[in-house]
Motif scaffolding. Structure first.
Motif, short mmCIF file in Angstrom:
data_model
loop_
_atom_site.label_atom_id
_atom_site.label_comp_id
_atom_site.label_asym_id
_atom_site.label_seq_id
_atom_site.Cartn_x
_atom_site.Cartn_y
_atom_site.Cartn_z
N SER A 161 12.21 44.97 12.77
CA SER A 161 13.63 45.06 11.83
C SER A 161 14.15 45.92 12.84
O SER A 161 15.27 46.41 12.67
CB SER A 161 12.91 45.76 11.26
OG SER A 161 12.21 46.40 11.24
N SER A 162 13.14 47.02 14.11
CA SER A 162 14.11 47.20 14.74
C SER A 162 12.98 47.57 16.41
O SER A 162 11.82 46.91 16.45
CB SER A 162 13.78 49.03 14.44
OG SER A 162 12.22 49.63 14.77
N ASN A 207 20.88 41.00 11.87
CA ASN A 207 19.84 42.47 11.46
C ASN A 207 18.95 43.06 11.90
O ASN A 207 19.14 44.56 10.93
CB ASN A 207 19.74 41.98 10.03
CG ASN A 207 20.66 40.82 9.74
OD1 ASN A 207 22.09 41.38 9.05
ND2 ASN A 207 20.36 40.27 8.45
N THR A 208 18.29 43.10 12.82
CA THR A 208 17.89 43.77 13.66
C THR A 208 18.22 45.25 14.04
O THR A 208 19.52 44.85 14.82
CB THR A 208 16.49 43.16 15.03
OG1 THR A 208 16.37 41.95 14.95
CG2 THR A 208 15.92 43.97 15.87
N ARG A 209 18.16 46.13 13.36
CA ARG A 209 18.54 47.43 14.14
C ARG A 209 18.13 47.46 15.29
O ARG A 209 17.16 48.27 16.10
CB ARG A 209 17.84 48.72 13.12
CG ARG A 209 18.61 48.98 11.99
CD ARG A 209 18.36 50.31 11.08
NE ARG A 209 16.76 50.96 11.64
CZ ARG A 209 15.45 50.64 10.38
NH1 ARG A 209 15.37 49.42 9.93
NH2 ARG A 209 14.54 50.92 11.10
#
Length: 103
Positions: free
Chosen positions: A62-63, A83-85
Motif C-alpha cells: 500500500s505504500s 493505488n500504491t501510495r
C-alpha cells in the motif's frame, strides 16, 4: 537490520508485512521476491544494491517510502499497483532510468 551484507538473492518469506528503513541497504541484491503479505516498504530499504532487470511489486503493497530503490543501476523496469501510495516523487523512489508501470 541486514544492511551492508553480501546478500545477492532475497526471497522474503510469507508473513512479512513491513520492511524497515535501511534494512537491506548496501547489499549486492540482484534478485528479489516479495511475499503477498507485504504491505509497506520504508525509506532506503533497497538503496544501493544491484537489482537486475525487472521487479514486480505485489498488489498488497500500500505504500513505498522515499529512496526505497534508488542507486540500483541495473534495474530497468518496475511494475506496481496504481493505488500504491508513494512517499515522494516516483523518481525519488526509483532511479530516473527505471520504467515504472502502474497496473
Amino acid at each position: 537490520d541486514f544492511s551492508e551484507n553480501q546478500i545477492v538473492n532475497l526471497d522474503l518469506g510469507n508473513g512479512v508485512e513491513s520492511l524497515g528503513d535501511w534494512c537491506f541497504q548496501e547489499n549486492k541484491i540482484e534478485t528479489l521476491i516479495f511475499p503477498k503479505s507485504l504491505k509497506k516498504i520504508n525509506f532506503y530499504t533497497f538503496d544501493k544494491n544491484n537489482l537486475i532487470g525487472g521487479l514486480w511489486i505485489p498488489d498488497n503493497v500500500s505504500s513505498i517510502a522515499g529512496y526505497a530503490f534508488t542507486h540500483n543501476p541495473n534495474l530497468k523496469e518496475v511494475s506496481l499497483n496504481k493505488n500504491t501510495r508513494l512517499g515522494l516523487d516516483i523518481y525519488q523512489i526509483f532511479d530516473k532510468t527505471v520504467n515504472v508501470i502502474k497496473r
